[in-house]
Design an enzyme around this catalytic site. Structure first.
Site, PDB file in Angstrom:
ATOM      1  CB  CYS A 179      -0.922  -0.045   1.216  1.00 20.65           C
ATOM      2  SG  CYS A 179      -1.826   1.475   1.541  1.00 20.65           S
ATOM      3  CB  CYS A 215       0.188   1.808   4.055  1.00 20.54           C
ATOM      4  SG  CYS A 215      -1.528   1.305   3.901  1.00 20.54           S
TER       5      CYS A 215
END
Length: 105
Positions: free
Chosen positions: A29, A32
């Site tokens: 991600c 993230c």
């Protein structure tokens, strides 16, 4: 640096009664990864006042499933063992500080 939250330790941390910020993330991600240094910095700033940690959804699944985490990053804040705030998507440091300060008040 932020703690590592796992399915084995997360419930006891939340049930301790201290305020908790859980960052649900994954290695694949991009947002993230961008938030990771922000979470680490906040963990240093709020050390001793808020338990701040990262829950890797690649390695752990039970707690993410319990909290119906469907998108990453997701941040959930707990106080007195109860979920009080849920944020989806990337967040600014200022937004997270506001939420943490509210959690402490």
């Amino acid at each position: 640096m932020a703690q590592t939250f796992t399915d084995q330790n997360i419930h006891s941390i939340i049930e301790s009664g201290r305020p908790v910020l859980v960052d649900f993330w994954a290695t694949w991600c991009g947002p993230c990864q961008a938030m990771s240094p922000i979470i680490d910095k906040l963990a240093e700033e709020y050390q001793g006042r808020v338990e701040i940690g990262k829950y890797n959804c690649d390695d752990e699944t039970e707690f993410a499933t319990e909290n119906r985490v469907m998108a990453l990053p997701t941040i959930i804040l707990f106080r007195d063992g109860q979920r009080v705030t849920r944020l989806a998507g990337s967040q600014t440091p200022e937004t997270l500080r506001q939420k943490l300060d509210a959690l402490l008040s």
